[in-house]
Design a protein around this motif. Structure first.
Motif, PDB file in Angstrom:
ATOM      1  N   CYS A  35       0.405  -0.813  -0.450  1.00 48.99           N
ATOM      2  CA  CYS A  35       0.456   0.189   0.593  1.00 48.99           C
ATOM      3  C   CYS A  35       0.630   1.269   0.433  1.00 48.99           C
ATOM      4  CB  CYS A  35      -0.846  -0.114   1.369  1.00 48.99           C
ATOM      5  SG  CYS A  35      -2.523  -1.041   1.089  1.00 48.99           S
ATOM      6  N   MET A  36       1.983   1.506   0.722  1.00 45.70           N
ATOM      7  CA  MET A  36       2.778   2.757   0.890  1.00 45.70           C
ATOM      8  C   MET A  36       3.111   2.798  -0.545  1.00 45.70           C
ATOM      9  SD  MET A  36       2.416   3.857   4.085  1.00 45.70           S
ATOM     10  CE  MET A  36       0.703   2.987   3.387  1.00 45.70           C
ATOM     11  N   GLN A  37       3.899   1.835  -0.922  1.00 42.61           N
ATOM     12  CA  GLN A  37       4.324   1.558  -2.753  1.00 42.61           C
ATOM     13  C   GLN A  37       3.388   2.579  -3.534  1.00 42.61           C
ATOM     14  OE1 GLN A  37       5.645  -1.229  -3.638  1.00 42.61           O
ATOM     15  NE2 GLN A  37       7.534  -2.345  -1.937  1.00 42.61           N
ATOM     16  N   VAL A  38       2.425   2.242  -3.439  1.00 44.76           N
ATOM     17  CA  VAL A  38       1.303   2.621  -4.400  1.00 44.76           C
ATOM     18  C   VAL A  38       0.919   4.079  -3.801  1.00 44.76           C
ATOM     19  CG1 VAL A  38      -1.001   2.133  -4.942  1.00 44.76           C
ATOM     20  CG2 VAL A  38      -0.123   0.356  -4.684  1.00 44.76           C
ATOM     21  N   LEU A  39       0.560   4.208  -2.879  1.00 46.02           N
ATOM     22  CA  LEU A  39       0.688   5.771  -2.532  1.00 46.02           C
ATOM     23  C   LEU A  39       1.850   6.831  -2.569  1.00 46.02           C
ATOM     24  CD1 LEU A  39      -1.007   5.316   0.997  1.00 46.02           C
ATOM     25  CD2 LEU A  39      -2.096   5.300  -0.929  1.00 46.02           C
ATOM     26  N   LYS A  40       2.943   6.182  -2.094  1.00 40.64           N
ATOM     27  CA  LYS A  40       3.997   7.111  -2.711  1.00 40.64           C
ATOM     28  C   LYS A  40       4.399   7.406  -4.690  1.00 40.64           C
ATOM     29  CE  LYS A  40       7.808   8.059  -1.110  1.00 40.64           C
ATOM     30  NZ  LYS A  40       8.369  10.036  -0.087  1.00 40.64           N
ATOM     31  N   VAL A  88     -13.375  -4.624  -2.207  1.00 41.55           N
ATOM     32  CA  VAL A  88     -12.283  -5.023  -3.308  1.00 41.55           C
ATOM     33  C   VAL A  88     -13.352  -3.920  -4.243  1.00 41.55           C
ATOM     34  CG1 VAL A  88     -12.167  -6.721  -4.873  1.00 41.55           C
ATOM     35  CG2 VAL A  88     -12.136  -7.530  -2.593  1.00 41.55           C
ATOM     36  N   ALA A  89     -14.737  -3.898  -4.354  1.00 42.01           N
ATOM     37  CA  ALA A  89     -14.886  -2.465  -5.702  1.00 42.01           C
ATOM     38  C   ALA A  89     -14.671  -1.891  -5.494  1.00 42.01           C
ATOM     39  CB  ALA A  89     -16.664  -2.877  -5.472  1.00 42.01           C
ATOM     40  N   MET A  90     -14.929  -1.169  -3.275  1.00 37.53           N
ATOM     41  CA  MET A  90     -14.508  -0.385  -3.125  1.00 37.53           C
ATOM     42  C   MET A  90     -13.047   0.680  -3.535  1.00 37.53           C
ATOM     43  SD  MET A  90     -17.682   1.448  -0.704  1.00 37.53           S
ATOM     44  CE  MET A  90     -17.308  -0.268   0.868  1.00 37.53           C
ATOM     45  N   ALA A  91     -12.305  -0.673  -3.291  1.00 38.52           N
ATOM     46  CA  ALA A  91     -10.860  -0.066  -3.291  1.00 38.52           C
ATOM     47  C   ALA A  91     -10.299   0.121  -3.751  1.00 38.52           C
ATOM     48  CB  ALA A  91      -9.765  -1.057  -2.571  1.00 38.52           C
ATOM     49  N   LEU A  92     -11.270  -0.355  -5.347  1.00 35.36           N
ATOM     50  CA  LEU A  92     -10.741   0.155  -7.092  1.00 35.36           C
ATOM     51  C   LEU A  92     -11.538   1.399  -7.529  1.00 35.36           C
ATOM     52  CD1 LEU A  92     -11.158  -3.229  -8.862  1.00 35.36           C
ATOM     53  CD2 LEU A  92      -9.495  -2.216  -8.844  1.00 35.36           C
ATOM     54  N   MET A  93     -12.748   1.575  -7.058  1.00 35.47           N
ATOM     55  CA  MET A  93     -13.702   2.444  -7.148  1.00 35.47           C
ATOM     56  C   MET A  93     -12.571   3.635  -6.722  1.00 35.47           C
ATOM     57  SD  MET A  93     -15.842   2.399  -9.264  1.00 35.47           S
ATOM     58  CE  MET A  93     -16.810   3.953  -8.937  1.00 35.47           C
ATOM     59  N   LEU A 122      -8.115   6.384   3.136  1.00 36.76           N
ATOM     60  CA  LEU A 122     -10.004   4.897   2.422  1.00 36.76           C
ATOM     61  C   LEU A 122      -9.788   4.122   1.631  1.00 36.76           C
ATOM     62  CD1 LEU A 122     -12.768   7.773   2.851  1.00 36.76           C
ATOM     63  CD2 LEU A 122     -12.355   5.883   4.905  1.00 36.76           C
ATOM     64  N   TRP A 123      -9.069   4.084   0.800  1.00 37.44           N
ATOM     65  CA  TRP A 123      -8.276   3.102  -0.211  1.00 37.44           C
ATOM     66  C   TRP A 123      -7.722   1.852   0.896  1.00 37.44           C
ATOM     67  CZ3 TRP A 123      -3.100   1.998  -1.100  1.00 37.44           C
ATOM     68  CH2 TRP A 123      -2.630   1.702  -1.745  1.00 37.44           C
ATOM     69  N   MET A 124      -6.914   2.479   1.750  1.00 41.96           N
ATOM     70  CA  MET A 124      -5.703   1.544   2.527  1.00 41.96           C
ATOM     71  C   MET A 124      -7.451   0.598   3.630  1.00 41.96           C
ATOM     72  SD  MET A 124      -3.185   2.540   4.487  1.00 41.96           S
ATOM     73  CE  MET A 124      -1.621   1.142   5.399  1.00 41.96           C
TER      74      MET A 124
END
Length: 204
Positions: A31-36, A155-160, A68-70
């Motif tokens: 998650c941290m890699q994606v956010l960075k 799962v769905a809301m993470a992608l949204m 919220l994604w995390m």
């Protein structure tokens, strides 16, 4: 745009097995890699694998969406977390976030302390008192959603929350678009979307 600080704690982390703890740490690091990649100025620290602190100095209008994604990324894997989220000034930046200071850090810590022994999962506070009156309601509805989110909905809301369309989510999950719509409707996506949009308006 005001800086944002998020203090995160994993719920019931002391009860995790060694294997679960390793899985959790791998998810958090991913998650941290994606956010960075999304927010180049993001600074974060992970303590013991179950406590995380994040600082957005510039790209702070995306901070709540990313938090919220995390939440959703952890929920879909069977984990849960609490977030104390502070929006305000920064008076001191040191080598570590733990010793940095400012209103955003103070608000974040207070918010996390306030919800640690409750069923709430997130508390957002602003340096501006007028905004806190409004966000008392937003905090209630966010917690209502997070306390009831199932893994398939997460799962769905993470992608949204990564700004995907329902068709893109359907393709990624290999399900029909109406099924995505149903997950989002049942999960309270319209609430998440509205609160995130309001946060971004404030931070413009």
């Amino acid at each position: 745009m005001s800086p944002c600080v998020a203090s995160l704690d994993i719920v019931n982390s002391s009860k995790l097995t060694a294997a679960k703890r390793r899985k959790l740490l791998a998810i958090v690091e991913k998650c941290m890699q994606v956010l960075k990649q999304e927010s180049k100025d993001l600074v974060y620290e992970i303590s013991r694998g179950d406590s995380i602190q994040l600082l957005w100095k510039k790209n702070a209008n995306e901070a709540l969406r990313q938090c919220l994604w995390m939440h959703m990324m952890l929920l879909k894997e069977g984990f849960d977390m609490r977030t104390g989220f502070g929006v305000g000034s920064i008076s001191l930046i040191t080598k570590t976030l733990a010793t940095s200071d400012g209103k955003a850090f103070q608000l974040s810590g207070r918010c996390l302390d306030a919800i640690k022994n409750t069923d709430n999962r997130i508390a957002v506070a602003f340096e501006t008192e007028a905004l806190n009156h409004e966000w008392t309601v937003h905090n209630i509805v966010l917690n209502y959603v997070l306390q009831r989110t199932t893994a398939p909905q997460a799962v769905a809301m993470a992608l949204m929350l990564q700004n995907k369309t329902q068709l893109e989510v359907a393709k990624a999950l290999r399900i029909k678009q109406p099924s995505v719509h149903q997950r989002l409707k049942a999960g309270g996506w319209v609430i998440i979307q509205s609160v995130v949009n309001r946060f971004q308006q404030i931070q413009q």
